[in-house]
Design a protein around this motif. Sequence first.
Motif, PDB file in Angstrom:
ATOM      1  N   LEU A   1      59.009   2.221  54.766  1.00 38.60           N
ATOM      2  CA  LEU A   1      57.551   2.343  54.792  1.00 38.60           C
ATOM      3  C   LEU A   1      57.078   3.723  55.244  1.00 38.60           C
ATOM      4  O   LEU A   1      55.874   3.964  55.309  1.00 38.60           O
ATOM      5  CB  LEU A   1      56.949   1.282  55.726  1.00 38.60           C
ATOM      6  CG  LEU A   1      57.231  -0.182  55.377  1.00 38.60           C
ATOM      7  CD1 LEU A   1      56.541  -1.099  56.384  1.00 38.60           C
ATOM      8  CD2 LEU A   1      56.765  -0.510  53.964  1.00 38.60           C
ATOM      9  N   TYR A   2      57.983   4.609  55.569  1.00 38.12           N
ATOM     10  CA  TYR A   2      57.607   5.926  56.070  1.00 38.12           C
ATOM     11  C   TYR A   2      56.868   6.737  54.998  1.00 38.12           C
ATOM     12  O   TYR A   2      57.099   6.564  53.792  1.00 38.12           O
ATOM     13  CB  TYR A   2      58.840   6.696  56.528  1.00 38.12           C
ATOM     14  CG  TYR A   2      59.446   6.177  57.808  1.00 38.12           C
ATOM     15  CD1 TYR A   2      58.986   6.613  59.043  1.00 38.12           C
ATOM     16  CD2 TYR A   2      60.474   5.236  57.783  1.00 38.12           C
ATOM     17  CE1 TYR A   2      59.540   6.140  60.227  1.00 38.12           C
ATOM     18  CE2 TYR A   2      61.035   4.752  58.957  1.00 38.12           C
ATOM     19  CZ  TYR A   2      60.559   5.210  60.180  1.00 38.12           C
ATOM     20  OH  TYR A   2      61.113   4.731  61.340  1.00 38.12           O
ATOM     21  N   TYR A   3      55.992   7.636  55.455  1.00 36.81           N
ATOM     22  CA  TYR A   3      55.298   8.525  54.526  1.00 36.81           C
ATOM     23  C   TYR A   3      54.957   9.831  55.244  1.00 36.81           C
ATOM     24  O   TYR A   3      55.064   9.933  56.469  1.00 36.81           O
ATOM     25  CB  TYR A   3      54.025   7.864  53.974  1.00 36.81           C
ATOM     26  CG  TYR A   3      52.935   7.605  54.992  1.00 36.81           C
ATOM     27  CD1 TYR A   3      51.906   8.522  55.202  1.00 36.81           C
ATOM     28  CD2 TYR A   3      52.909   6.418  55.722  1.00 36.81           C
ATOM     29  CE1 TYR A   3      50.899   8.284  56.121  1.00 36.81           C
ATOM     30  CE2 TYR A   3      51.898   6.161  56.639  1.00 36.81           C
ATOM     31  CZ  TYR A   3      50.897   7.105  56.832  1.00 36.81           C
ATOM     32  OH  TYR A   3      49.896   6.863  57.749  1.00 36.81           O
ATOM     33  N   ARG A   4      54.532  10.811  54.468  1.00 32.84           N
ATOM     34  CA  ARG A   4      54.139  12.102  55.027  1.00 32.84           C
ATOM     35  C   ARG A   4      52.618  12.153  55.199  1.00 32.84           C
ATOM     36  O   ARG A   4      51.879  11.541  54.437  1.00 32.84           O
ATOM     37  CB  ARG A   4      54.595  13.260  54.141  1.00 32.84           C
ATOM     38  CG  ARG A   4      56.104  13.414  54.101  1.00 32.84           C
ATOM     39  CD  ARG A   4      56.506  14.688  53.375  1.00 32.84           C
ATOM     40  NE  ARG A   4      57.962  14.847  53.406  1.00 32.84           N
ATOM     41  CZ  ARG A   4      58.650  15.337  54.406  1.00 32.84           C
ATOM     42  NH1 ARG A   4      58.015  15.748  55.490  1.00 32.84           N
ATOM     43  NH2 ARG A   4      59.958  15.451  54.341  1.00 32.84           N
ATOM     44  N   ILE A   5      52.151  12.919  56.173  1.00 30.25           N
ATOM     45  CA  ILE A   5      50.727  13.046  56.432  1.00 30.25           C
ATOM     46  C   ILE A   5      49.983  13.514  55.184  1.00 30.25           C
ATOM     47  O   ILE A   5      48.874  13.087  54.904  1.00 30.25           O
ATOM     48  CB  ILE A   5      50.482  14.030  57.594  1.00 30.25           C
ATOM     49  CG1 ILE A   5      51.076  13.483  58.894  1.00 30.25           C
ATOM     50  CG2 ILE A   5      48.987  14.274  57.792  1.00 30.25           C
ATOM     51  CD1 ILE A   5      50.583  12.125  59.269  1.00 30.25           C
ATOM     52  N   SER A   6      50.597  14.401  54.401  1.00 25.50           N
ATOM     53  CA  SER A   6      49.934  14.930  53.207  1.00 25.50           C
ATOM     54  C   SER A   6      49.642  13.847  52.174  1.00 25.50           C
ATOM     55  O   SER A   6      48.789  14.033  51.306  1.00 25.50           O
ATOM     56  CB  SER A   6      50.785  16.031  52.570  1.00 25.50           C
ATOM     57  OG  SER A   6      52.068  15.535  52.210  1.00 25.50           O
ATOM     58  N   ASP A   7      50.331  12.686  52.271  1.00 31.76           N
ATOM     59  CA  ASP A   7      50.064  11.592  51.334  1.00 31.76           C
ATOM     60  C   ASP A   7      48.657  11.030  51.508  1.00 31.76           C
ATOM     61  O   ASP A   7      48.122  10.383  50.601  1.00 31.76           O
ATOM     62  CB  ASP A   7      51.082  10.462  51.522  1.00 31.76           C
ATOM     63  CG  ASP A   7      52.488  10.872  51.127  1.00 31.76           C
ATOM     64  OD1 ASP A   7      52.617  11.829  50.339  1.00 31.76           O
ATOM     65  OD2 ASP A   7      53.450  10.247  51.613  1.00 31.76           O
ATOM     66  N   LEU A   8      48.044  11.238  52.684  1.00 28.27           N
ATOM     67  CA  LEU A   8      46.692  10.750  52.939  1.00 28.27           C
ATOM     68  C   LEU A   8      45.621  11.735  52.477  1.00 28.27           C
ATOM     69  O   LEU A   8      44.427  11.405  52.478  1.00 28.27           O
ATOM     70  CB  LEU A   8      46.495  10.493  54.441  1.00 28.27           C
ATOM     71  CG  LEU A   8      47.352   9.393  55.076  1.00 28.27           C
ATOM     72  CD1 LEU A   8      47.153   9.389  56.589  1.00 28.27           C
ATOM     73  CD2 LEU A   8      47.009   8.038  54.485  1.00 28.27           C
ATOM     74  N   LEU A   9      46.029  12.926  52.082  1.00 34.61           N
ATOM     75  CA  LEU A   9      45.088  13.991  51.736  1.00 34.61           C
ATOM     76  C   LEU A   9      45.001  14.159  50.223  1.00 34.61           C
ATOM     77  O   LEU A   9      45.905  13.755  49.492  1.00 34.61           O
ATOM     78  CB  LEU A   9      45.547  15.308  52.375  1.00 34.61           C
ATOM     79  CG  LEU A   9      45.750  15.289  53.891  1.00 34.61           C
ATOM     80  CD1 LEU A   9      46.338  16.612  54.366  1.00 34.61           C
ATOM     81  CD2 LEU A   9      44.431  15.007  54.601  1.00 34.61           C
ATOM     82  N   PRO A  10      43.926  14.765  49.720  1.00 35.50           N
ATOM     83  CA  PRO A  10      43.886  15.082  48.287  1.00 35.50           C
ATOM     84  C   PRO A  10      45.004  16.056  47.941  1.00 35.50           C
ATOM     85  O   PRO A  10      45.434  16.854  48.788  1.00 35.50           O
ATOM     86  CB  PRO A  10      42.500  15.725  48.100  1.00 35.50           C
ATOM     87  CG  PRO A  10      42.085  16.145  49.472  1.00 35.50           C
ATOM     88  CD  PRO A  10      42.716  15.188  50.428  1.00 35.50           C
ATOM     89  N   GLN A  11      45.482  15.984  46.715  1.00 31.38           N
ATOM     90  CA  GLN A  11      46.597  16.841  46.315  1.00 31.38           C
ATOM     91  C   GLN A  11      46.181  18.307  46.219  1.00 31.38           C
ATOM     92  O   GLN A  11      46.938  19.207  46.551  1.00 31.38           O
ATOM     93  CB  GLN A  11      47.156  16.377  44.959  1.00 31.38           C
ATOM     94  CG  GLN A  11      48.450  17.061  44.556  1.00 31.38           C
ATOM     95  CD  GLN A  11      49.008  16.491  43.251  1.00 31.38           C
ATOM     96  OE1 GLN A  11      48.403  15.642  42.614  1.00 31.38           O
ATOM     97  NE2 GLN A  11      50.168  16.977  42.858  1.00 31.38           N
ATOM     98  N   HIS A  12      44.925  18.548  45.773  1.00 32.35           N
ATOM     99  CA  HIS A  12      44.434  19.912  45.591  1.00 32.35           C
ATOM    100  C   HIS A  12      43.009  20.042  46.103  1.00 32.35           C
ATOM    101  O   HIS A  12      42.280  19.050  46.209  1.00 32.35           O
ATOM    102  CB  HIS A  12      44.475  20.308  44.099  1.00 32.35           C
ATOM    103  CG  HIS A  12      45.802  20.132  43.456  1.00 32.35           C
ATOM    104  ND1 HIS A  12      46.096  19.043  42.660  1.00 32.35           N
ATOM    105  CD2 HIS A  12      46.926  20.879  43.512  1.00 32.35           C
ATOM    106  CE1 HIS A  12      47.342  19.142  42.246  1.00 32.35           C
ATOM    107  NE2 HIS A  12      47.861  20.241  42.746  1.00 32.35           N
ATOM    108  N   VAL A  13      42.601  21.282  46.396  1.00 30.90           N
ATOM    109  CA  VAL A  13      41.195  21.603  46.669  1.00 30.90           C
ATOM    110  C   VAL A  13      40.808  22.752  45.756  1.00 30.90           C
ATOM    111  O   VAL A  13      41.655  23.447  45.195  1.00 30.90           O
ATOM    112  CB  VAL A  13      40.975  22.004  48.145  1.00 30.90           C
ATOM    113  CG1 VAL A  13      41.280  20.843  49.065  1.00 30.90           C
ATOM    114  CG2 VAL A  13      41.818  23.226  48.519  1.00 30.90           C
TER     115      VAL A  13
END
Length: 329
Positions: free
Chosen positions: A248-260
């Motif tokens: 179930l582990y994930y990275r913090i960036s998975d919660l963020l938009p991929q691009h800005v």
Amino acid sequence: MHDVFTLVNERVLLDCGGQPICAHAGNVQTCIIKRHPTYQKLRKESRLGRSKSVASLRIWESVGTLAREGGGQEREKWLTILVDLLTPYFMGWSKDLARQWHYDVSDVRSAMMEGVLEAWFSLAGATPTKDLLDAMMNRAFSNARNLVGAGNSETCTEDSEYLIPDAAHEEESTLRASSIIDAGTVRDPDADERIRGERIGAVLQRMGAMDRANAFHEKIRTDRRDEGDVPSITPEQVGRSWVDGKNLYYRISDLLPQHVGFSEAAGIVGLSESQASRMARKGSLPFSVLWVGNRRAVSVKSLMRILGIQDSIVHPDDVENGASHVRQR
């Protein structure tokens, strides 16, 4: 006998599998452009020779960004694609050179491939897109001329695939944040992991972002995320995954938009859009650019690295516990 050009092309076709490919943002499902060609069509339509098209240069820049900033296997995939986009312009010239100097054409092409990769690894970080393209092509031609000019026709005894090295897998440290407990002094990996997750959960709760995190946690627990997004875990974390029956582990960036957007990214690093555009033309911009149609975008992971924000691996239980502590207060 297959030469290095053929091997590279076969590797790309194997990776892409005849499916639509997104050379803008790297992911067909998240790209705002809905029509994507297969790799074969993309390669056929790309013009990177003397008559370079603007669209082809933008594709080249985006693929180069993906080759620098993707994950380990993704970097390798996009670098292989980047190189394969160039090989059509080397085919005829390498045959003529081999015929003129009585060399095996596979040796000439190996020398060209080595030149392409030498230029990439020495210049990719701070060279404008068009200049990098020209440098890679020029180094390929120079290496081939130097080979035949040496007067010794030799055949490489190594497998040509060694020319494309495995991308380095970076080990990333924990998120820096203020806390009563200094997580860096915690020697128990399990305790360190739980503290890290709870701290991040507390931050998300204060920011009002836990609803998004909870929705993502539900997606993970019901096996609705891509296998390629699952981070590798340490031996200490295997036991916890065994209890859950899944990783179930994930990275913090998975919660963020991929691009800005480009303008937003410029503002984040303290630049105006015009300043960032000038720096991009000079090759001195601290982040790399992706072209999505006529719009410029920037990878959030790239900005995280620039700002020193570590892309930590966390467990949903810990994040939710940290958010719960803040709510109870």
